[in-house]
Enzyme design. Structure first.
Site, PDB file in Angstrom:
ATOM      1  N   CYS A   2       0.850  -1.163   0.000  1.00  9.18           N
ATOM      2  CA  CYS A   2       0.000   0.000   0.000  1.00  9.18           C
ATOM      3  C   CYS A   2       0.896   1.227   0.000  1.00  9.18           C
ATOM      4  O   CYS A   2       2.071   1.155   0.351  1.00  9.18           O
ATOM      5  CB  CYS A   2      -0.887   0.038   1.233  1.00  9.18           C
ATOM      6  SG  CYS A   2      -1.934  -1.421   1.395  1.00  9.18           S
TER       7      CYS A   2
HETATM    8  C1  LIG Z   1      -6.790  -6.536   4.237  1.00  4.44           C
HETATM    9  O1  LIG Z   1      -7.290  -5.629   3.295  1.00  4.44           O
HETATM   10  C2  LIG Z   1      -6.299  -4.933   2.547  1.00  4.44           C
HETATM   11  C3  LIG Z   1      -7.005  -4.005   1.621  1.00  4.44           C
HETATM   12  O2  LIG Z   1      -7.991  -4.627   0.907  1.00  4.44           O
HETATM   13  C4  LIG Z   1      -5.428  -5.928   1.781  1.00  4.44           C
HETATM   14  O3  LIG Z   1      -4.384  -5.264   1.147  1.00  4.44           O
HETATM   15  C5  LIG Z   1      -4.861  -6.946   2.755  1.00  4.44           C
HETATM   16  O4  LIG Z   1      -4.142  -7.891   2.042  1.00  4.44           O
HETATM   17  C6  LIG Z   1      -5.985  -7.599   3.546  1.00  4.44           C
HETATM   18  N1  LIG Z   1      -5.414  -8.562   4.488  1.00  4.44           N
HETATM   19  C7  LIG Z   1      -5.973  -9.718   4.811  1.00  4.44           C
HETATM   20  C8  LIG Z   1      -5.235 -10.574   5.771  1.00  4.44           C
HETATM   21  O5  LIG Z   1      -7.042 -10.109   4.364  1.00  4.44           O
END
Ligand SMILES: *[C@@H]1O[C@H](CO)[C@@H](O)[C@H](O)[C@H]1NC(C)=O
Ligand SMILES: *[C@@H]1O[C@H](CO)[C@@H](O)[C@H](O)[C@H]1NC(C)=O
Ligand SMILES: *[C@@H]1O[C@H](CO)[C@@H](O)[C@H](O)[C@H]1NC(C)=O
Length: 616
Positions: A2
């Site tokens: 991110c």
């Molecule tokens: C949580 O959400 C974010 C954004 O959608 C994503 O980048 C991340 O991989 C997610 N993590 C899990 C463990 O689901």
């Protein structure tokens, strides 16, 4: 991956990000962008929290994530362990729940100490008017800061740009020395002087009370000070300390005397029982590290169902055919589902005509038939040949070994060929901004090579024909960390020669300590620019702990010849995994293997400031 950014300012106008920075952040997190602005109660401070999310696992969780109390989290990381994250849960959500349940610094530091995996974060703790931020122990995710006495007092961002905002302003990497806390109430009462508290990482055998962070806060502007936190709170290092033992037994690894090494030598060493155990254990921890990194993936299910496409790789590997990347490929093969291809990204920079001629002149001393006659496919052949750099050649050989070991797997060997023009253009447009604030010739070479490799646009074999291939894998595995831990670089031999075992151990400890500022922040920014995530199995906490606890002579034996002694333990593992010639390839640094270093002025030193990175 991110892109996260936080600006603390006294004037609302200055909460706007420079276009270039904004664009770089969006490249890292193309799936969702959101800004939140907060006014800090009882102060004149305004804070902008800007988040750009790349969806990796589960369903999309937009950021900045807020809880009911108003605490706010920007998270650029992966929780691979340490906190319980259920299969349907999101790690950002879980982490915020843990953080907001904490009332004091001790609680916050203990949560962060537990996380296993790479991260950089910014957390606004509303009740205390504090901004927390930092990077994981190794600094596997980038975070830059910019401190200023005027309106904008602090900017934090995953990536910046090398266009100067104003004369004296400068970006720096936030040192991965601990996590930091900025108390905005306190700031408001001491205008023009910025005090940031640090909560440093300590290793288990450090005596916490005796510990003072030995980090030198280079290049800090004079109005800013970093002070050890007053409450005496620390973060617990996620890895055990390095074994500094120096008293190696005589020739612990047998009697390999022949100056010419062979696979039989490795086999001989592998037979010794004390080696078997260590090699088995290394393969076990490394395999688990790779599993965690290849199985936490974006859910493509919906996409696949809709499009009927399932023949695209989810996992790519930066691949030179050297031992580090070969081992990653073999282990990934264990854990990636059988029907899925794996992309092997192999980058080459074009050899210049004159250099090619000298190269072929060397080769042609041995008379070869096919070069004397004009072949009908001569032109094509010549075109490919100018990309036959050392890593291309070892890469092809590595591919053949992998096909032999795992014939059912579809291995996409992606030949990424870069011309001088394209290098120049993309460096100017993109790469120089990503490498910034690092600035040496070496940063330029590696930054560019990794950027083009990770972009994954090249050619691959499809039904006996070279076809264009674009890798869409969001996860890119790299072998970084293997050389630093297992004495793979030639400088390790130099050090060993001059200062013996003691010198070598100190060198390795020093290199692991600085890997965040030398490599990881840069590599993260460069790979992240493609909306992909670099993952580093050799820097998994369990892998590092396992290697750290071994005395140095069990990891490398630099009395043995090149191609065997350095990274010895890894070579034994490669042999045990069934690899042949790749197990005894000597190390070749990426800038030489890909020949990018050859494209530029040969008289430059790697540590010189690189003029090509300066953008107008
Ligand atoms: C949580 O959400 C974010 C954004 O959608 C994503 O980048 C991340 O991989 C997610 N993590 C899990 C463990 O689901
Ligand atoms: C290909 O290379 C050979 C020498 O290596 C050279 O003689 C020949 O002219 C080249 N052909 C083309 C079409 O460039
Ligand atoms: C370091 O290595 C030596 C030799 O194998 C071993 O005896 C010692 O227990 C190790 N120390 C630690 C802290 O693991």
């Amino acid at each position: 991956m991110c892109g996260i950014c936080c600006v603390v300012s006294l004037s609302p106008q200055s909460l706007v990000l420079a276009d270039r920075v904004q664009k770089n952040l969006i490249n890292r997190g193309p799936d969702n962008s959101q800004d939140v602005t907060r006014t800090v109660i009882n102060t004149d401070f305004k804070c902008l929290f800007s988040a750009h999310v790349l969806q990796m696992r589960g369903c999309l969780t937009p950021q900045p994530l807020q809880d009911s109390a108003g605490n706010l989290l920007l998270w650029n990381g992966e929780v691979f362990g340490g906190l319980e994250v259920g299969p349907e849960e999101n790690d950002t959500v879980v982490l915020l729940e843990h953080l907001s349940a904490q009332e004091d610094a001790t609680g916050i530091c203990s949560v962060l100490s537990r996380v296993r995996g790479p991260w950089a974060f910014v957390y606004y703790q509303v009740a205390e008017h504090c901004i927390w931020f930092g990077r994981d122990y190794f600094g596997r995710r980038s975070l830059l800061w910019h401190l200023d006495p005027e309106d904008v007092i602090l900017t934090l961002t995953s990536v910046a740009s090398c266009l100067l905002i104003c004369d004296q302003s400068q970006w720096h990497e936030v040192p991965a020395a601990g996590v930091y806390r900025l108390d905005l109430k306190d700031c408001a009462s001491h205008r023009k002087k910025l005090t940031i508290e640090v909560f440093p990482w300590v290793t288990t055998d450090d005596h916490p009370t005796a510990h003072t962070p030995d980090y030198t806060w280079e290049d800090l502007p004079t109005y800013a000070t970093i002070v050890p936190n007053l409450c005496g709170v620390f973060l617990q290092s996620p890895v055990c300390p390095m074994n500094m033992s120096m008293s190696a037994p005589e020739r612990p690894l047998g009697n390999v005397q022949s100056p010419k090494l062979s696979l039989e030598d490795l086999e001989e060493l592998l037979k010794q029982s004390e080696n078997v155990e260590k090699v088995t254990k290394l393969i076990e921890v490394l395999s688990e590290a790779v599993r965690r990194r290849v199985q936490s993936l974006p859910s493509r299910r919906l996409f696949v169902e809709q499009s009927g496409l399932n023949n695209e790789a989810d996992i790519a590997i930066l691949f030179s055919g050297g031992i580090d990347s070969m081992i990653l490929a073999v282990l990934a093969d264990r854990h990636v589902s059988a029907g899925k291809p794996i992309d092997l990204l192999n980058v080459a920079f074009k050899l210049q005509e004159t250099k090619m001629q000298t190269q072929s002149a060397k080769k042609d001393r041995m008379p070869k038939k096919d070069q004397t006659d004009e072949h009908p496919k001569q032109r094509d052949h010549n075109l490919t040949r100018c990309f036959d750099v050392p890593d291309r050649i070892t890469g092809r050989a590595g591919l053949i070994e992998l096909q032999h070991l795992s014939p059912e797997r579809q291995w996409n060997f992606v030949e990424i060929n870069i011309t001088p023009d394209e290098l120049k253009r993309m460096r100017q447009e993109r790469i120089s901004h990503l490498v910034h604030p690092l600035d040496t010739v070496l940063d330029d070479s590696i930054g560019c090579a990794v950027w083009f490799a990770a972009r994954g646009i090249g050619m691959s074999m499809d039904c006996a024909e070279q076809k264009p291939h674009t890798s869409t894998a969001k996860v890119v595995l790299t072998g970084i960390g293997a050389d630093e831990q297992l004495a793979g670089y030639s400088r390790h031999r130099v050090r060993f020669k001059s200062d013996g075992m003691e010198g070598l151990v100190k060198e390795l400890a020093m290199e692991l300590g600085r890997i965040s500022s030398r490599n990881l922040g840069r590599d993260d920014r460069v790979i992240g620019d493609h909306g992909k995530e670099g993952r580093f199995p050799y820097l998994d906490e369990d892998v590092v702990s396992f290697l750290n606890q071994l005395p140095v002579w069990e990891k490398a034996d630099l009395t043995l010849p090149r191609g065997l002694g350095e990274k010895l333990l890894l070579r034994l593992a490669a042999k045990k995994l069934g690899l042949g010639p790749a197990a005894i390839l000597p190390k070749r640094a990426m800038q030489f293997g890909s020949r990018i270093a050859k494209m530029e002025n040969g008289r430059e030193k790697a540590s010189d400031k690189c003029k090509r990175l300066v953008t107008e």
